[in-house]
Design a protein around this motif. Structure first.
Motif, PDB file in Angstrom:
ATOM      1  N   ASN A  38      -2.249   7.530 -13.940  1.00  0.00           N
ATOM      2  CA  ASN A  38      -1.967   6.553 -12.896  1.00  0.00           C
ATOM      3  C   ASN A  38      -2.095   5.140 -13.451  1.00  0.00           C
ATOM      4  O   ASN A  38      -3.148   4.776 -13.987  1.00  0.00           O
ATOM      5  CB  ASN A  38      -2.929   6.741 -11.720  1.00  0.00           C
ATOM      6  CG  ASN A  38      -2.724   8.073 -11.018  1.00  0.00           C
ATOM      7  OD1 ASN A  38      -1.613   8.596 -10.979  1.00  0.00           O
ATOM      8  ND2 ASN A  38      -3.792   8.629 -10.467  1.00  0.00           N
ATOM      9  N   ALA A  41      -7.797   1.162  -4.319  1.00  0.00           N
ATOM     10  CA  ALA A  41      -7.622   2.466  -3.667  1.00  0.00           C
ATOM     11  C   ALA A  41      -7.147   3.511  -4.667  1.00  0.00           C
ATOM     12  O   ALA A  41      -7.616   4.661  -4.658  1.00  0.00           O
ATOM     13  CB  ALA A  41      -6.623   2.343  -2.519  1.00  0.00           C
ATOM     14  N   LEU A  42      -6.209   3.139  -5.544  1.00  0.00           N
ATOM     15  CA  LEU A  42      -5.711   4.073  -6.545  1.00  0.00           C
ATOM     16  C   LEU A  42      -6.802   4.479  -7.521  1.00  0.00           C
ATOM     17  O   LEU A  42      -6.899   5.651  -7.924  1.00  0.00           O
ATOM     18  CB  LEU A  42      -4.523   3.452  -7.289  1.00  0.00           C
ATOM     19  CG  LEU A  42      -3.851   4.320  -8.349  1.00  0.00           C
ATOM     20  CD1 LEU A  42      -3.347   5.629  -7.749  1.00  0.00           C
ATOM     21  CD2 LEU A  42      -2.711   3.559  -9.026  1.00  0.00           C
ATOM     22  N   ALA A  84      -2.852   1.722 -12.921  1.00  0.00           N
ATOM     23  CA  ALA A  84      -3.518   0.820 -11.987  1.00  0.00           C
ATOM     24  C   ALA A  84      -3.439  -0.590 -12.566  1.00  0.00           C
ATOM     25  O   ALA A  84      -2.357  -1.081 -12.870  1.00  0.00           O
ATOM     26  CB  ALA A  84      -4.960   1.268 -11.746  1.00  0.00           C
ATOM     27  N   MET A 140       0.834  -1.204   0.000  1.00  0.00           N
ATOM     28  CA  MET A 140       0.000   0.000   0.000  1.00  0.00           C
ATOM     29  C   MET A 140       0.869   1.255   0.000  1.00  0.00           C
ATOM     30  O   MET A 140       0.531   2.257  -0.656  1.00  0.00           O
ATOM     31  CB  MET A 140      -0.921  -0.004   1.220  1.00  0.00           C
ATOM     32  CG  MET A 140      -1.936   1.124   1.243  1.00  0.00           C
ATOM     33  SD  MET A 140      -3.169   1.047  -0.087  1.00  0.00           S
ATOM     34  CE  MET A 140      -4.289  -0.208   0.556  1.00  0.00           C
ATOM     35  N   THR A 170      -4.625  -2.212  -3.088  1.00  0.00           N
ATOM     36  CA  THR A 170      -3.898  -0.987  -3.443  1.00  0.00           C
ATOM     37  C   THR A 170      -4.413  -0.402  -4.750  1.00  0.00           C
ATOM     38  O   THR A 170      -4.519   0.821  -4.896  1.00  0.00           O
ATOM     39  CB  THR A 170      -2.393  -1.255  -3.573  1.00  0.00           C
ATOM     40  OG1 THR A 170      -2.112  -2.089  -4.718  1.00  0.00           O
ATOM     41  CG2 THR A 170      -1.849  -1.933  -2.335  1.00  0.00           C
ATOM     42  N   LYS A 171      -4.720  -1.251  -5.703  1.00  0.00           N
ATOM     43  CA  LYS A 171      -5.172  -0.761  -7.005  1.00  0.00           C
ATOM     44  C   LYS A 171      -6.618  -0.276  -6.948  1.00  0.00           C
ATOM     45  O   LYS A 171      -6.982   0.681  -7.639  1.00  0.00           O
ATOM     46  CB  LYS A 171      -4.985  -1.847  -8.069  1.00  0.00           C
ATOM     47  CG  LYS A 171      -3.519  -2.199  -8.327  1.00  0.00           C
ATOM     48  CD  LYS A 171      -2.695  -0.983  -8.768  1.00  0.00           C
ATOM     49  CE  LYS A 171      -1.274  -1.364  -9.160  1.00  0.00           C
ATOM     50  NZ  LYS A 171      -0.486  -0.204  -9.618  1.00  0.00           N
ATOM     51  N   ASN A 188       2.186   1.480  -3.845  1.00  0.00           N
ATOM     52  CA  ASN A 188       1.209   1.545  -4.931  1.00  0.00           C
ATOM     53  C   ASN A 188       0.154   2.623  -4.746  1.00  0.00           C
ATOM     54  O   ASN A 188      -0.420   3.100  -5.732  1.00  0.00           O
ATOM     55  CB  ASN A 188       0.505   0.193  -5.081  1.00  0.00           C
ATOM     56  CG  ASN A 188       1.439  -0.915  -5.506  1.00  0.00           C
ATOM     57  OD1 ASN A 188       2.639  -0.713  -5.658  1.00  0.00           O
ATOM     58  ND2 ASN A 188       0.906  -2.101  -5.687  1.00  0.00           N
ATOM     59  N   TYR A 189      -0.101   3.009  -3.509  1.00  0.00           N
ATOM     60  CA  TYR A 189      -1.128   4.031  -3.244  1.00  0.00           C
ATOM     61  C   TYR A 189      -0.516   5.325  -2.721  1.00  0.00           C
ATOM     62  O   TYR A 189      -0.582   6.363  -3.378  1.00  0.00           O
ATOM     63  CB  TYR A 189      -2.157   3.488  -2.259  1.00  0.00           C
ATOM     64  CG  TYR A 189      -3.226   4.495  -1.890  1.00  0.00           C
ATOM     65  CD1 TYR A 189      -4.155   4.926  -2.836  1.00  0.00           C
ATOM     66  CD2 TYR A 189      -3.306   5.018  -0.598  1.00  0.00           C
ATOM     67  CE1 TYR A 189      -5.138   5.858  -2.497  1.00  0.00           C
ATOM     68  CE2 TYR A 189      -4.283   5.939  -0.258  1.00  0.00           C
ATOM     69  CZ  TYR A 189      -5.191   6.357  -1.209  1.00  0.00           C
ATOM     70  OH  TYR A 189      -6.155   7.280  -0.879  1.00  0.00           O
TER      71      TYR A 189
END
Length: 306
Positions: free
Chosen positions: A134, A156-157, A136, A106, A153-154, A109-110
């Protein structure tokens, strides 16, 4: 001259993206944690005489990101494009994966993307233009074991990108989310080695990646799409990339949540049979070297971004 900052450029999608922008005539700042590991990129820069500067930046660190952008701002008065590509992959069942691993993935990636976004936004906003891309993943729209730590994480992104796009459009700043499918990178090949778990999903999922990578999609395809987005005037938010991305997304959308959970909770034989029937991919480990049948996902089914 247009300018771009790209994170995570030592290999894979990031490296190919730096080269694509350099060949297009951009002034490129290619950032990475360890510039000493960038021999392949350095060779191409010299060979093609590209205007690419390699910069040290660890997106996990507030201080490193600040220092990295301070150095870039000393050379530039504006940044046209930011490509948040830096990322790591952690996979495993929720029970068997240590909490610290969830935090590590996290962080990169975020939060790593957020640090870089916040570093460029003030000047983009003041200038009244900019583009933030971004990287993702289809895994940011489809959650399945054993990719739970990475999925989180993805997802969240994707969420923060969608919120950001609403905030910055009045300032003429475009936000785009790139969603690659299974791409031939070191990260994807690491998933092939999944196994040794109490949970069958972890043990068999590597077979799906191995089967897909017998007909690999190169990282350069993603790079070309990222460059195309930067050069466009489109306000489109999401861009699935690769021959399997849109079909996978449509397949998931065709199921209820309960059907999706049941599909992935199925016994091994039923799951392997379904993957073969749906996609023509022989994911069983005992036949991993067998020449795959022709896929039922056809190129013409994908979007024009593939």
């Amino acid at each position: 001259m247009k300018t771009v900052v790209i994170t995570g450029t030592s290999k894979g999608i990031g490296l190919e993206t730096a080269l694509a922008f350099g060949r297009e005539g951009y002034r490129v700042f290619a950032t990475m944690r360890e510039p000493d590991c960038a021999e392949a990129l350095k060779e191409q820069i010299e060979k093609e005489a590209l205007d690419i500067s390699i910069c040290r930046m660890d997106v996990d660190s507030d201080e490193s990101v600040q220092q990295g952008f301070d150095e870039i701002w000393r050379e530039l008065d504006h940044i046209d494009v930011l490509v948040n590509n830096a990322g790591i992959e952690v996979h495993g069942s929720v029970e068997e994966t240590d909490i610290w691993k969830f935090k590590v993935v996290m962080e990169t990636n975020y939060f790593g993307c957020l640090r870089c976004i916040k570093a460029v936004l003030p000047k983009m906003r003041e200038r009244g233009s900019g583009c933030i891309i971004n990287v993702a993943s289809v895994a940011g729209r489809i959650a399945n074991s054993p990719l739970g730590p990475y999925n989180a994480t993805k997802f969240a992104l994707e969420a923060i990108s969608e919120a950001l796009a609403q905030e910055v459009k009045p300032y003429n700043i475009r936000v785009a989310i790139v969603e690659p499918g299974i791409i031939d990178t070191k990260m994807a090949r690491n998933i092939i080695r999944s196994g040794g778990s109490l949970y069958p999903q972890v043990n068999r999922f590597g077979g799906l990646f191995a089967a897909s990578l017998r007909n690999p999609t190169e990282a350069s395809i993603v790079a070309e799409n990222i460059l195309e987005i930067a050069n466009s005037n489109s306000w489109q938010l999401r861009y699935p990339v690769g021959p399997d991305a849109t079909p996978f997304l449509e397949w998931r959308a065709s199921m209820t949540d309960e059907e999706w959970i049941s599909f992935n909770a199925a016994k091994d034989k039923d799951w392997y049979d379904a993957v073969e029937n749906l996609f023509g991919l022989t994911a069983r480990p005992e036949v991993s070297k067998v020449k795959p049948r022709k896929r039922k996902i056809h190129k013409e089914e994908t979007t024009g971004n593939s």
